[in-house]
Motif scaffolding. Structure first.
Motif, PDB file in Angstrom:
ATOM      1  N   ASP A  89      46.389  22.067   0.452  1.00  0.00           N
ATOM      2  CA  ASP A  89      46.698  23.457   0.439  1.00  0.00           C
ATOM      3  C   ASP A  89      47.926  24.185  -0.427  1.00  0.00           C
ATOM      4  O   ASP A  89      47.872  25.145  -1.127  1.00  0.00           O
ATOM      5  N   ARG A  90      48.540  23.527  -1.166  1.00  0.00           N
ATOM      6  CA  ARG A  90      50.313  23.923  -1.219  1.00  0.00           C
ATOM      7  C   ARG A  90      49.611  23.471  -3.105  1.00  0.00           C
ATOM      8  O   ARG A  90      50.565  23.749  -3.990  1.00  0.00           O
ATOM      9  N   ILE A  91      48.959  22.288  -3.590  1.00  0.00           N
ATOM     10  CA  ILE A  91      48.592  22.000  -4.820  1.00  0.00           C
ATOM     11  C   ILE A  91      47.779  23.412  -5.166  1.00  0.00           C
ATOM     12  O   ILE A  91      46.581  23.417  -5.165  1.00  0.00           O
ATOM     13  N   VAL A  92      48.413  23.340  -6.105  1.00  0.00           N
ATOM     14  CA  VAL A  92      47.908  24.364  -7.618  1.00  0.00           C
ATOM     15  C   VAL A  92      47.105  23.861  -8.873  1.00  0.00           C
ATOM     16  O   VAL A  92      47.148  24.727  -9.975  1.00  0.00           O
ATOM     17  N   GLY A  93      47.773  22.363  -9.724  1.00  0.00           N
ATOM     18  CA  GLY A  93      47.516  21.830 -10.853  1.00  0.00           C
ATOM     19  C   GLY A  93      47.971  20.641 -10.353  1.00  0.00           C
ATOM     20  O   GLY A  93      48.272  19.500 -10.129  1.00  0.00           O
ATOM     21  N   ILE A  94      46.767  20.185 -11.985  1.00  0.00           N
ATOM     22  CA  ILE A  94      46.812  18.754 -11.514  1.00  0.00           C
ATOM     23  C   ILE A  94      46.836  18.257 -12.852  1.00  0.00           C
ATOM     24  O   ILE A  94      45.778  18.655 -14.355  1.00  0.00           O
ATOM     25  N   THR A  98      43.248  13.515 -12.818  1.00  0.00           N
ATOM     26  CA  THR A  98      43.616  13.101 -11.306  1.00  0.00           C
ATOM     27  C   THR A  98      41.750  14.057 -11.078  1.00  0.00           C
ATOM     28  O   THR A  98      41.360  13.728 -10.130  1.00  0.00           O
ATOM     29  N   ARG A  99      41.483  15.235 -11.698  1.00  0.00           N
ATOM     30  CA  ARG A  99      40.173  16.228 -11.408  1.00  0.00           C
ATOM     31  C   ARG A  99      38.881  15.320 -11.376  1.00  0.00           C
ATOM     32  O   ARG A  99      38.052  15.205 -10.513  1.00  0.00           O
ATOM     33  N   VAL A 100      39.129  14.172 -12.687  1.00  0.00           N
ATOM     34  CA  VAL A 100      37.854  13.444 -12.749  1.00  0.00           C
ATOM     35  C   VAL A 100      37.691  12.436 -11.449  1.00  0.00           C
ATOM     36  O   VAL A 100      36.362  12.373 -10.865  1.00  0.00           O
ATOM     37  N   ALA A 101      38.809  11.766 -10.905  1.00  0.00           N
ATOM     38  CA  ALA A 101      38.387  10.944  -9.650  1.00  0.00           C
ATOM     39  C   ALA A 101      38.194  11.687  -7.982  1.00  0.00           C
ATOM     40  O   ALA A 101      37.317  11.436  -7.087  1.00  0.00           O
ATOM     41  N   ASN A 102      39.030  13.057  -8.126  1.00  0.00           N
ATOM     42  CA  ASN A 102      38.476  13.750  -7.276  1.00  0.00           C
ATOM     43  C   ASN A 102      36.727  14.019  -6.910  1.00  0.00           C
ATOM     44  O   ASN A 102      37.125  14.300  -6.158  1.00  0.00           O
ATOM     45  N   ARG A 103      36.615  14.315  -8.027  1.00  0.00           N
ATOM     46  CA  ARG A 103      35.161  14.806  -8.369  1.00  0.00           C
ATOM     47  C   ARG A 103      35.045  13.741  -8.328  1.00  0.00           C
ATOM     48  O   ARG A 103      33.161  13.281  -7.690  1.00  0.00           O
ATOM     49  N   GLY A 104      34.996  12.286  -8.407  1.00  0.00           N
ATOM     50  CA  GLY A 104      33.653  11.313  -8.110  1.00  0.00           C
ATOM     51  C   GLY A 104      33.753  10.289  -6.803  1.00  0.00           C
ATOM     52  O   GLY A 104      33.312   9.314  -6.781  1.00  0.00           O
ATOM     53  N   GLY A 105      35.134  10.826  -6.286  1.00  0.00           N
ATOM     54  CA  GLY A 105      35.373  10.292  -5.039  1.00  0.00           C
ATOM     55  C   GLY A 105      35.200  10.807  -4.042  1.00  0.00           C
ATOM     56  O   GLY A 105      34.505  11.378  -3.614  1.00  0.00           O
ATOM     57  N   MET A 106      36.222  10.625  -2.718  1.00  0.00           N
ATOM     58  CA  MET A 106      36.015  11.131  -1.486  1.00  0.00           C
ATOM     59  C   MET A 106      36.903  12.205  -1.137  1.00  0.00           C
ATOM     60  O   MET A 106      37.047  13.180  -0.513  1.00  0.00           O
ATOM     61  N   PHE A 107      37.917  13.061  -2.375  1.00  0.00           N
ATOM     62  CA  PHE A 107      38.625  13.467  -2.295  1.00  0.00           C
ATOM     63  C   PHE A 107      38.305  14.972  -2.129  1.00  0.00           C
ATOM     64  O   PHE A 107      38.719  16.201  -1.245  1.00  0.00           O
ATOM     65  N   ALA A 108      37.391  15.166  -2.668  1.00  0.00           N
ATOM     66  CA  ALA A 108      36.388  16.441  -3.349  1.00  0.00           C
ATOM     67  C   ALA A 108      35.980  16.946  -1.779  1.00  0.00           C
ATOM     68  O   ALA A 108      35.411  18.176  -1.926  1.00  0.00           O
ATOM     69  N   ASP A 116      37.981  21.194  -8.398  1.00  0.00           N
ATOM     70  CA  ASP A 116      38.230  22.623  -8.900  1.00  0.00           C
ATOM     71  C   ASP A 116      39.353  23.534  -9.598  1.00  0.00           C
ATOM     72  O   ASP A 116      39.365  24.000 -10.173  1.00  0.00           O
ATOM     73  N   THR A 117      40.437  21.804  -9.191  1.00  0.00           N
ATOM     74  CA  THR A 117      41.405  23.146  -8.817  1.00  0.00           C
ATOM     75  C   THR A 117      42.211  22.373 -10.956  1.00  0.00           C
ATOM     76  O   THR A 117      41.235  21.986 -12.138  1.00  0.00           O
ATOM     77  N   THR A 118      42.579  23.797 -11.832  1.00  0.00           N
ATOM     78  CA  THR A 118      43.597  24.071 -12.978  1.00  0.00           C
ATOM     79  C   THR A 118      44.099  22.467 -13.392  1.00  0.00           C
ATOM     80  O   THR A 118      45.055  22.228 -11.983  1.00  0.00           O
ATOM     81  N   THR A 119      43.397  22.070 -14.430  1.00  0.00           N
ATOM     82  CA  THR A 119      44.594  21.467 -14.853  1.00  0.00           C
ATOM     83  C   THR A 119      45.994  21.857 -15.937  1.00  0.00           C
ATOM     84  O   THR A 119      45.751  22.765 -16.273  1.00  0.00           O
ATOM     85  N   VAL A 120      46.870  20.532 -15.143  1.00  0.00           N
ATOM     86  CA  VAL A 120      48.202  21.821 -16.539  1.00  0.00           C
ATOM     87  C   VAL A 120      48.400  20.612 -17.735  1.00  0.00           C
ATOM     88  O   VAL A 120      49.632  20.958 -17.881  1.00  0.00           O
ATOM     89  N   ALA A 121      48.051  19.529 -17.410  1.00  0.00           N
ATOM     90  CA  ALA A 121      48.009  18.478 -18.264  1.00  0.00           C
ATOM     91  C   ALA A 121      47.047  18.023 -18.808  1.00  0.00           C
ATOM     92  O   ALA A 121      45.716  17.138 -18.034  1.00  0.00           O
TER      93      ALA A 121
END
Length: 380
Positions: A89-94, A98-108, A116-121
């Motif tokens: 709930d507290r995470i707003v930027g990644i 990290t987003r690639v890994a999130n979508r490919g694994g269990m995290f999403a 779909d968290t906003t990327t900041v780097a």
């Protein structure tokens, strides 16, 4: 997807079916109807009030209280923070990776917003200050050992920066401690660090009892026809030794990590673990005629590393599971199903998620590893 009706169990990890309750007193959770395997979470206000944090640069950061929103330019920090908080709930930027890994694994699956968290780097970790100004996080987590060029733009924009260092198990434990402070949950951090240390001790005891030959092993990445690897100077030097393997790249020096087939043949690893940061598969390695003489190839001992909440090969909240996986493919033994049980218990405690058998298969990359030697030990 029907809800998993298995009740959450007490924390139980370790090679001897050790039962250990982690997380303090956890409220009884009622299973909800619908399509989610997530346990409902209650608000934690135990960390209310101003707090100070000393990061890994030695800098003191003062926050008004536990952060309500956090942005991460680094990886795998978000998955570790989520394990500390048992929430996304507290995470707003990644970071983009990290987003690639999130979508490919269990995290999403566990935290749908993470897809779909906003990327900041990006991969260079240079912060997108304009995006940070739109997000207005309470604190930004950035590398603290890569120079002022990646931290000063964030601080100049008015955001507190918690700087991290990378490379050792001690660093990982400090991340957990720092994140627990940011979240206002210091006790949770202490418990997770205690688990990491307990699992290290159990692994050392296990390895000391595995007498005889220490398998030669390595991590391998592939991009096209080019290979790269890790060295003993990084985290792999620690974890390969911990699990009872001789890392063949000990003494190897390369700024890029690039390694030729001839060098791999010379090292002749008995076990190859494929990086989770690329799309390489065991089948790719077996089909490369340049590596046909390597022991790991001849004996079908090439394995894609697991992808859980994050890529297991790097320091993470799930590192003790990686150590168990590594040791079990290095030293074949009884097919006791323990790792599957430990994954189930870990996901329950770390992420408040009741993982299914099909999802455990996904984490263990059974689709890619099913034909590897002795991988049937992980079948349900």
């Amino acid at each position: 997807m029907a809800a998993n009706t298995q009740h959450a169990r007490p924390w139980k990890l370790g090679f001897r079916h050790r039962r250990w309750m982690i997380g303090g007193v956890i409220a009884a959770l009622a299973l909800t109807a619908g399509c989610s395997n997530r346990d409902p979470q209650t608000a934690d206000n135990s960390g209310a009030g101003a707090l100070t944090i000393v990061d890994q640069r030695g800098r003191t950061i003062t926050l008004d209280g536990p952060a309500r929103t956090v942005a991460f330019t680094v990886m795998p920090a978000p998955s570790i923070f989520a394990a500390v908080d048992r929430s996304y709930d507290r995470i707003v930027g990644i970071n983009q990776s990290t987003r690639v890994a999130n979508r490919g694994g269990m995290f999403a699956t566990m935290f749908p917003a993470s897809a779909d968290t906003t990327t900041v780097a990006g991969s260079d970790f240079v912060p997108n200050v304009e995006t940070l100004l739109k997000l207005r996080p309470d604190v930004v987590v950035q590398w603290g050992d890569r120079g002022a060029s990646v931290t000063e733009p964030i601080e100049s924009a008015g955001f507190p920066v918690v700087g991290l260092k990378y490379g050792t198990q001690e660093d990982l434990e400090q991340w957990i401690t720092l994140f627990s402070r940011i979240a206002g949950k210091p006790d949770r951090g202490e418990q997770l660090v205690a688990w990491q240390r307990s699992e290290q001790a159990e692994m050392r005891t296990r390895v000391s009892g595995q007498q005889g030959h220490r398998p030669r092993a390595m991590i391998l990445s592939r991009a096209g026809d080019t290979y790269s690897t890790t060295t003993a100077e990084g985290y792999d030097g620690f974890q390969f030794d911990l699990v009872g393997a001789d890392l063949v790249t000990k003494g190897f020096v390369s700024d890029s990590g690039t390694v030729g087939p001839e060098q791999i043949l010379s090292w002749d690893p008995e076990v190859i673990m494929l990086s989770g940061f690329d799309e390489s598969t065991p089948a790719d390695i077996y089909s490369d005629p340049r590596l046909s003489g390597v022991s790991a190839v001849r004996n079908k001992r090439v394995y894609k590393t697991p992808l859980g909440a994050y890529r297991w090969q790097v320091p993470s909240a799930e590192s003790p599971l990686m150590w168990q996986w590594m040791n079990r493919i290095l030293y074949t033994g009884a097919h006791d199903g323990q790792l599957r049980d430990d994954i189930r218990a870990a996901f329950d405690d770390l992420f408040a998620y009741r993982i299914s058998d099909d999802e455990i298969d996904q984490v263990l990359r059974l689709d890619l590893n099913k034909n590897a030697a002795n991988y049937d030990q992980f079948l349900r």
